[in-house]
Scaffold this active site. Structure first.
Site, short mmCIF file in Angstrom:
data_model
loop_
_atom_site.label_atom_id
_atom_site.label_comp_id
_atom_site.label_asym_id
_atom_site.label_seq_id
_atom_site.Cartn_x
_atom_site.Cartn_y
_atom_site.Cartn_z
N HIS A 1 26.98 26.85 47.10
CA HIS A 1 27.28 26.25 45.81
C HIS A 1 28.21 27.23 45.09
CE1 HIS A 1 23.30 23.93 46.26
NE2 HIS A 1 24.31 23.21 46.70
N GLU B 1 16.68 31.93 45.44
CA GLU B 1 17.25 31.66 44.12
C GLU B 1 17.19 32.97 43.35
OE1 GLU B 1 18.56 28.85 43.21
OE2 GLU B 1 17.81 27.44 44.70
#
Ligand SMILES: [Zn+2]
Length: 732
Positions: A358, A589
């Site tokens: 991303h 994350e």
């Protein structure tokens, strides 16, 4: 219903949630028109050249085109000026206007004021106050740039600060806790699937004692400045103050807001520290690292240059290669680090880190660039831990899987990029939904009782639809799949941002259409161990005082979660790695803020340094060995290693070497290969550092010996020929 669907599609990317839109055939297509370009409006006195480039592209291009006809040289200058990234605020002479008169501090030199840290959580909840709030979940502590609400409104985790509707003079206040030079404000509306709320204009006030306040004034009129604010919920809007102000407190006072909505906003404050010669206030906490590394954001060119420098510094343990190109033609560079770069050594496991699938989740990219600098430097210094890591493993670092998306986010800048822009590749594909869904064929075969006898429980082939020339597969995804097939990776993590948690496969729920459901793999123990190792060595995750990033508190479960139990992701890289190759992969994350400001990088490096090293060392957990032919001692490629009780096998690499990650315990392990008798032996994995050697020697079956005799054209004796006929009759 359409409105709702559109709203869901537009604003649902809570955290790092992939927007798996039902209509996008599971290949990760982005919903259309999701991202809007951030607009920066400027205070009246500001120089237009200070505008962050981007939104103006349309107008500047037009401008350029018109000028083009007249005079070429001028245009080039213009274009350069408009596209060069520049600091948000230019340094000028110290401007200190404090009508309250109390404090005068010389400013510390900074090229542009960084964010105070509402988004990064460096500003704590207790530093935020408001005139009123509608509920606890809409309290001042939620007024942070890019904070994400849960899917429902009205809980403890809403997506903004909202004043009470009857509050006639609402304000949100930030206490910097020490004199600070405020230079700008960034605002957003409310993050909600169900409601539209945003502020359309506000005033700004300052104070040193939170009792006497003065306003930000227009330079020309001397009147209180009214700053134009938002026109949608998500796009961050920057206002630079006409005159930077030194104070301890700053207040935003909404003047107007969307009709029918409430006074809701999320904000970030730009502020430079000022020096405090009298030590009147406690020092701001230092955000440092003792490692002399390049703590900056690197765009494509700068990244390439940095990787080249590392390669030149450590030529004996590094190699740069490219695995393919992005849609826009940027190369997907990998830094390989090992004592014999460029070759697979027998018994040496291959590990990888992948970042930036991303493009707007920028921290992973910088952490990998820092990691390669660190490994090179410490290797040259003779650090034993790093030396062992480079000698015993072959490490591959892919800092940017989606360089096109990153360039988009980088151009906008760390504060103005918002939450979603740059996530997708140039074609609008979400790469983490774009891998082949191998879960469905596996689970269907399992339901039919075909696994593992008819359908294997590992190395599932690409489905036919996925291999067709017109399949919606991004070039970045294809490149990574070919890379995975080329190198016998054992362990990997892919680095994301927007939350603080480690998630492990499966990422896709087993029940079709379930939004979330615990879906463990047969290797759940190993995956939970791997995730726990990263989460347990990451300093930010281990900080007992930290508050949750957005709408979920993962610290209640050790900062790890099963991916499918969080939110289902069909076609994820983790699931694909596990089902198509030998590689075990988790998602990390890394931080609440997807694109932290540059000045956060030293702290983030310190938060993650030990975790990044310790995770790679986990490739030693389990058993490893070589499967050989008993007569020739040659390694057997593609032999299958099965462990009793775990319905997932791994295979040997070309020279017969294998690695099987396992948690401590006693295991019955079977090696089998075509044309050989299988061998089963017991192997014990202890808590001592491994991997535990577990080698196999396989003997050829008589059938295989005959086949080979025949293939070599040898004369077969009559009795053997009769045996062969019989075997043929049995049809294998
Ligand atoms: Zn992500």
């Amino acid at each position: 219903m359409w409105g709702l669907l559109l709203a869901l599609a537009t604003f649902a990317p809570a955290v790092d949630l992939g927007l798996g839109t039902p209509g996008a055939s599971g290949l990760g297509l982005a919903p259309p028109a999701t991202t809007k370009a951030p607009v920066s409006t400027l205070a009246p006195s500001s120089n237009p050249a200070q505008q962050p480039s981007g939104k103006n592209n349309g107008t500047s291009e037009q401008h350029v085109r018109i000028r083009f006809v007249k005079k070429k040289k001028v245009i080039i200058k213009k274009r350069k000026k408009l596209t060069r990234p520049r600091p948000l605020v230019t340094t000028g002479p110290p401007v200190i206007t404090t009508p309250a008169g109390a404090l005068h501090f010389p400013e510390e030199k900074e090229p542009g004021c960084p964010p105070l840290g509402l988004e990064s959580l460096r500003v704590s909840d207790s530093q935020l106050e408001a005139s009123s709030s509608q509920s606890f979940g809409l309290g001042p502590h939620r007024g942070r740039l890019n904070i994400q609400s849960g899917l429902e409104d009205g809980d403890l985790y809403d997506g903004a600060w909202c004043a009470e509707p009857q509050d006639a003079e609402p304000w949100l206040q930030v206490d910097a806790r020490r004199p600070t030079r405020f230079s700008g404000i960034i605002t957003q509306g409310r993050n909600s699937v169900w409601r539209y709320d945003w502020v359309t204009s506000y005033k700004v006030q300052f104070s040193n004692d939170s009792r006497t306040w003065w306003g930000s004034r227009n330079r020309s009129s001397g009147m209180d400045a009214v700053f134009p604010a938002n026109s949608d919920p998500e796009t961050p809007v920057l206002n630079l103050l006409p005159e930077p102000q030194v104070a301890r407190f700053i207040r935003l006072l909404p003047q107007t807001w969307l009709q029918g909505g409430d006074s809701c906003l999320r904000a970030e404050i730009l502020a430079c520290p000022v020096s405090d010669p009298n030590d009147l206030f406690p020092k701001a906490p230092a955000l440092g690292s003792s490692d002399p590394l390049d703590f900056r954001h690197h765009n494509y060119k700068a990244m390439r240059k940095l990787m080249k420098q590392v390669n030149e510094q450590c030529p004996n343990v590094t190699r740069i290669y490219s695995i393919g190109k992005s849609h826009q033609g940027l190369k997907l560079y990998v830094m390989e680090m090992s004592d014999h770069p460029g070759q697979h050594e027998l018994g040496e496991p291959e590990v990888r880190y992948v970042a930036g699938m991303h493009g707007n989740e920028a921290l992973g990219r910088e952490l990998l660039l820092l990691l390669m600098q660190y490994l090179c430097r410490e290797f040259l210094r003779g650090d034993p831990r790093v030396t062992r890591l480079l000698t015993e493993t072959r490490i591959h670092l892919l800092p940017s899987m989606n360089p096109d998306g990153y360039e988009t986010a980088f151009r906008r800048g760390s504060e103005l990029v918002g939450w979603a822009e740059g996530r997708w590749n140039q074609q609008g594909i979400d790469l983490n939904h774009n891998f082949a869904d191998l879960n469905t064929p596996l689970w269907e075969a399992e339901d039919d009782g075909l696994v593992p006898d008819t359908v294997p429980n590992h190395h599932l082939p690409l489905p036919t639809y996925y291999t067709l020339p017109n399949a919606t597969v991004a070039p970045e995804t294809r490149a990574v799949i070919e890379w995975m097939e080329r190198i016998p990776f054992v362990l990997s993590a892919n680095l994301h941002g927007g939350e603080l948690v480690v998630s492990y496969p499966f990422d896709m729920t087993r029940t079709p259409w379930a939004a979330r459901e615990l879906t463990p793999t047969p290797d759940d123990a190993v995956f939970r161990w791997l995730s726990t190792v990263y989460a347990g060595t990451n300093r930010a995750m281990q900080d007992p005082d930290r508050r949750p990033c957005h709408s979920q508190d993962f610290s209640l479960h050790g900062n790890i979660i099963n991916g499918a139990d969080w939110h289902t992701v069909p076609g994820s890289m983790n699931d694909f790695s596990y089902l198509h190759t030998n590689c075990f992969e988790v998602t990390v994350e890394l931080s609440c803020d997807k694109f932290p400001h540059e000045n956060e990088l030293p702290q983030e490096w310190e938060n993650n340094k030990d975790a990044l090293l310790t995770y790679l060392e986990q490739v030693r957990v389990g058993i490893a060995g070589v499967v050989r032919d008993k007569d020739t001692e040659l390694g057997i490629a593609d032999a299958v290693i099965s462990v009793d009780g775990i319905n997932h096998d791994v295979t040997t690499a070309w020279d017969g070497d294998y690695w099987r990650l396992l948690t401590p315990g006693d295991y019955m392990v079977t090696a089998s290969a075509e044309g050989y008798h299988s061998v089963t032996r017991s192997c014990r994995v202890t808590f001592e550092e491994g991997p535990v050697p577990c080698n196999f020697h396989l003997t050829k079956t008589p059938k295989q010996r005959l086949r080979e005799l025949l293939a070599s054209g040898a004369k077969v004796p009559p009795d053997l020929r009769r045996r062969l006929e019989r075997l043929r009759g049995q049809k294998n």
